[in-house]
Motif scaffolding. Sequence first.
Motif, PDB file in Angstrom:
ATOM      1  N   TRP A   1     -13.496 -37.495   2.883  1.00 21.59           N
ATOM      2  CA  TRP A   1     -12.598 -37.006   3.927  1.00 21.59           C
ATOM      3  C   TRP A   1     -12.071 -35.610   3.579  1.00 21.59           C
ATOM      4  O   TRP A   1     -12.047 -34.721   4.435  1.00 21.59           O
ATOM      5  CB  TRP A   1     -11.442 -37.982   4.114  1.00 21.59           C
ATOM      6  N   ILE A   2     -11.679 -35.422   2.321  1.00 23.90           N
ATOM      7  CA  ILE A   2     -11.190 -34.111   1.892  1.00 23.90           C
ATOM      8  C   ILE A   2     -12.310 -33.080   1.960  1.00 23.90           C
ATOM      9  O   ILE A   2     -12.119 -31.959   2.454  1.00 23.90           O
ATOM     10  CB  ILE A   2     -10.628 -34.191   0.458  1.00 23.90           C
TER      11      ILE A   2
ATOM     12  N   GLY B   1      -2.828 -31.806   4.167  1.00 20.95           N
ATOM     13  CA  GLY B   1      -2.709 -33.072   4.874  1.00 20.95           C
ATOM     14  C   GLY B   1      -3.870 -33.996   4.595  1.00 20.95           C
ATOM     15  O   GLY B   1      -3.695 -35.206   4.421  1.00 20.95           O
ATOM     16  N   ALA B   2      -5.084 -33.439   4.530  1.00 19.63           N
ATOM     17  CA  ALA B   2      -6.263 -34.248   4.219  1.00 19.63           C
ATOM     18  C   ALA B   2      -6.225 -34.752   2.782  1.00 19.63           C
ATOM     19  O   ALA B   2      -6.645 -35.881   2.496  1.00 19.63           O
ATOM     20  CB  ALA B   2      -7.531 -33.438   4.463  1.00 19.63           C
ATOM     21  N   VAL B   3      -5.741 -33.923   1.863  1.00 21.41           N
ATOM     22  CA  VAL B   3      -5.641 -34.325   0.453  1.00 21.41           C
ATOM     23  C   VAL B   3      -4.738 -35.550   0.302  1.00 21.41           C
ATOM     24  O   VAL B   3      -4.999 -36.440  -0.518  1.00 21.41           O
ATOM     25  CB  VAL B   3      -5.112 -33.141  -0.392  1.00 21.41           C
ATOM     26  N   LEU B   4      -3.690 -35.636   1.116  1.00 20.72           N
ATOM     27  CA  LEU B   4      -2.724 -36.741   1.022  1.00 20.72           C
ATOM     28  C   LEU B   4      -2.970 -37.826   2.071  1.00 20.72           C
ATOM     29  O   LEU B   4      -2.106 -38.672   2.305  1.00 20.72           O
ATOM     30  CB  LEU B   4      -1.303 -36.196   1.200  1.00 20.72           C
TER      31      LEU B   4
ATOM     32  N   HIS C   1      -7.607 -31.910 -10.147  1.00 23.20           N
ATOM     33  CA  HIS C   1      -8.053 -31.565 -11.498  1.00 23.20           C
ATOM     34  C   HIS C   1      -9.518 -31.154 -11.485  1.00 23.20           C
ATOM     35  O   HIS C   1      -9.899 -30.121 -12.051  1.00 23.20           O
ATOM     36  CB  HIS C   1      -7.826 -32.758 -12.428  1.00 23.20           C
ATOM     37  N   ASP C   2     -10.367 -31.942 -10.831  1.00 23.59           N
ATOM     38  CA  ASP C   2     -11.806 -31.677 -10.827  1.00 23.59           C
ATOM     39  C   ASP C   2     -12.178 -30.450  -9.993  1.00 23.59           C
ATOM     40  O   ASP C   2     -13.154 -29.759 -10.295  1.00 23.59           O
ATOM     41  CB  ASP C   2     -12.577 -32.894 -10.307  1.00 23.59           C
ATOM     42  N   SER C   3     -11.403 -30.178  -8.935  1.00 17.92           N
ATOM     43  CA  SER C   3     -11.719 -29.055  -8.041  1.00 17.92           C
ATOM     44  C   SER C   3     -11.056 -27.754  -8.468  1.00 17.92           C
ATOM     45  O   SER C   3     -11.280 -26.712  -7.841  1.00 17.92           O
ATOM     46  CB  SER C   3     -11.295 -29.395  -6.609  1.00 17.92           C
ATOM     47  N   GLY C   4     -10.232 -27.812  -9.522  1.00 16.56           N
ATOM     48  CA  GLY C   4      -9.562 -26.602  -9.985  1.00 16.56           C
ATOM     49  C   GLY C   4      -8.459 -26.122  -9.065  1.00 16.56           C
ATOM     50  O   GLY C   4      -8.122 -24.926  -9.052  1.00 16.56           O
ATOM     51  N   ARG C   5      -7.851 -27.023  -8.297  1.00 19.89           N
ATOM     52  CA  ARG C   5      -6.804 -26.640  -7.341  1.00 19.89           C
ATOM     53  C   ARG C   5      -5.395 -27.001  -7.814  1.00 19.89           C
ATOM     54  O   ARG C   5      -4.449 -26.940  -7.023  1.00 19.89           O
ATOM     55  CB  ARG C   5      -7.058 -27.310  -5.986  1.00 19.89           C
ATOM     56  N   LEU C   6      -5.243 -27.376  -9.091  1.00 21.91           N
ATOM     57  CA  LEU C   6      -3.933 -27.797  -9.573  1.00 21.91           C
ATOM     58  C   LEU C   6      -2.881 -26.702  -9.421  1.00 21.91           C
ATOM     59  O   LEU C   6      -1.739 -26.966  -9.037  1.00 21.91           O
ATOM     60  CB  LEU C   6      -4.024 -28.213 -11.053  1.00 21.91           C
ATOM     61  N   ARG C   7      -3.253 -25.483  -9.735  1.00 24.01           N
ATOM     62  CA  ARG C   7      -2.280 -24.388  -9.737  1.00 24.01           C
ATOM     63  C   ARG C   7      -2.238 -23.636  -8.411  1.00 24.01           C
ATOM     64  O   ARG C   7      -1.593 -22.602  -8.306  1.00 24.01           O
ATOM     65  CB  ARG C   7      -2.590 -23.416 -10.884  1.00 24.01           C
TER      66      ARG C   7
ATOM     67  N   PRO D   1     -18.123 -37.640  -6.145  1.00 25.57           N
ATOM     68  CA  PRO D   1     -17.268 -37.620  -7.338  1.00 25.57           C
ATOM     69  C   PRO D   1     -17.302 -38.937  -8.098  1.00 25.57           C
ATOM     70  O   PRO D   1     -17.652 -39.989  -7.539  1.00 25.57           O
ATOM     71  CB  PRO D   1     -15.873 -37.339  -6.761  1.00 25.57           C
ATOM     72  N   HIS D   2     -16.924 -38.879  -9.364  1.00 22.81           N
ATOM     73  CA  HIS D   2     -16.952 -40.073 -10.213  1.00 22.81           C
ATOM     74  C   HIS D   2     -16.085 -41.198  -9.660  1.00 22.81           C
ATOM     75  O   HIS D   2     -16.408 -42.379  -9.823  1.00 22.81           O
ATOM     76  CB  HIS D   2     -16.481 -39.724 -11.628  1.00 22.81           C
TER      77      HIS D   2
END
Length: 397
Positions: free
Chosen positions: A373-374, A328-331, A136-142, A30-31
């Motif tokens: 990690w994610i 948990g991995a996201v945070l 935002h980039d992975s489309g998981r916001l919603r 990712p950027h």
Amino acid sequence: MHLDPLMLKLVAALLVILVVGLGLRILKQPHVVGYLLAGVILGPHGLSLVADQHAVARLGEFGVIFLLFFIGMEASPKRLIANWRVTVIGTFIQISASVGMIWIVGAMVGWSIARIVLLGFVISLSSTAVVLNYLHDSGRLRTKVGEDSIGVLLAQDLAIIPMLVVIGILGGGQPDPHTISLQAIGIVLVAGLLVWMVRSDRVRLPLGARLRADKELQVFVAVLICLGLALITGLFDLSTALGAFLAGMLVGAAKETHWVHQRLEPFRVVFVAIFFVSIGMLLDLGFVLEHWAMVVALLLTVLVTKTGINAVMFRSLGDTWRHAVLAGAVLAQIGEFSFVLAAAGARTNLITDFAYQVAISVIALSLLVSPAWIGGTLRLLKRNKARAAQRAANAQN
């Protein structure tokens, strides 16, 4: 006409960001990783092309503000309030568990209570910029993961206020009654704005219809909405990022302002990049290489521990294990506001200069490796799901 030396440094900095970014995109990274590495190269511990770290960091703060503004536009106030158990109870559990883990370690090595609490606070926070950029980039916001993560991040932003008060007291300072009163009023106003947005059938902004035909003024109005509410929360000594998020929700609720997203997207890209570059500048590669074994061990311990704490927290609130582990991995990384807490601890002598450098290194590296990690956790979960499906199919046969 003479050549401004700043022009040479600016072009060189842009070239480094572009080359590193392109190289990592070829490697399918990712950027954000490219921006962080570019900061390491450009900073005082690299080529020293950028001397004024403070100015870059201040510009980078606008990146977080614009990022929160954009996320707020896609968030629903009703869903955010409906998810209050994760936001309030979950964050309290997560912070308490983080302090508890450090307490166990500190009791074994003889740390003071003040140092234990400080380091517990430091590792408890997650990165608003990294997490929201990933969502935002992975489309998981919603998705459920996105909504739970956003709720925890917002609660952590508010938790920083009492954290700084506690650190100040443990460091021998006295809480400022005026500041505390101002923050309390700000929190009440924020809650009132949220309730108003939830109860209003439709939100209308002044001059919304007129501005749809004027593209130039749209840019200024969009920036004014974003920075204006961020300024208001800042005046109440709350997080400016929180104000930007509320501004985003306000704009999102006003259906006639869909043009805001298009007008501010370039600002978001540039300032978010500057933010991550400023974080990369803090990383001293010489220090990391000299103490690499300790830094790597601490980094892995933090990532595994935080993933576990967050996963157990989400599972205890009713989520499935698959969702809980991914959230948990996201945070799992340590947040950018942890730099502020670590600096406050260093100023009040709660930690030594060496411990401060270790903390800075671990925080920065956790941000750098967070996307990997994610991604690794997600691939592991998919593999386990596929194996479970295969076992179920074999059992039926």
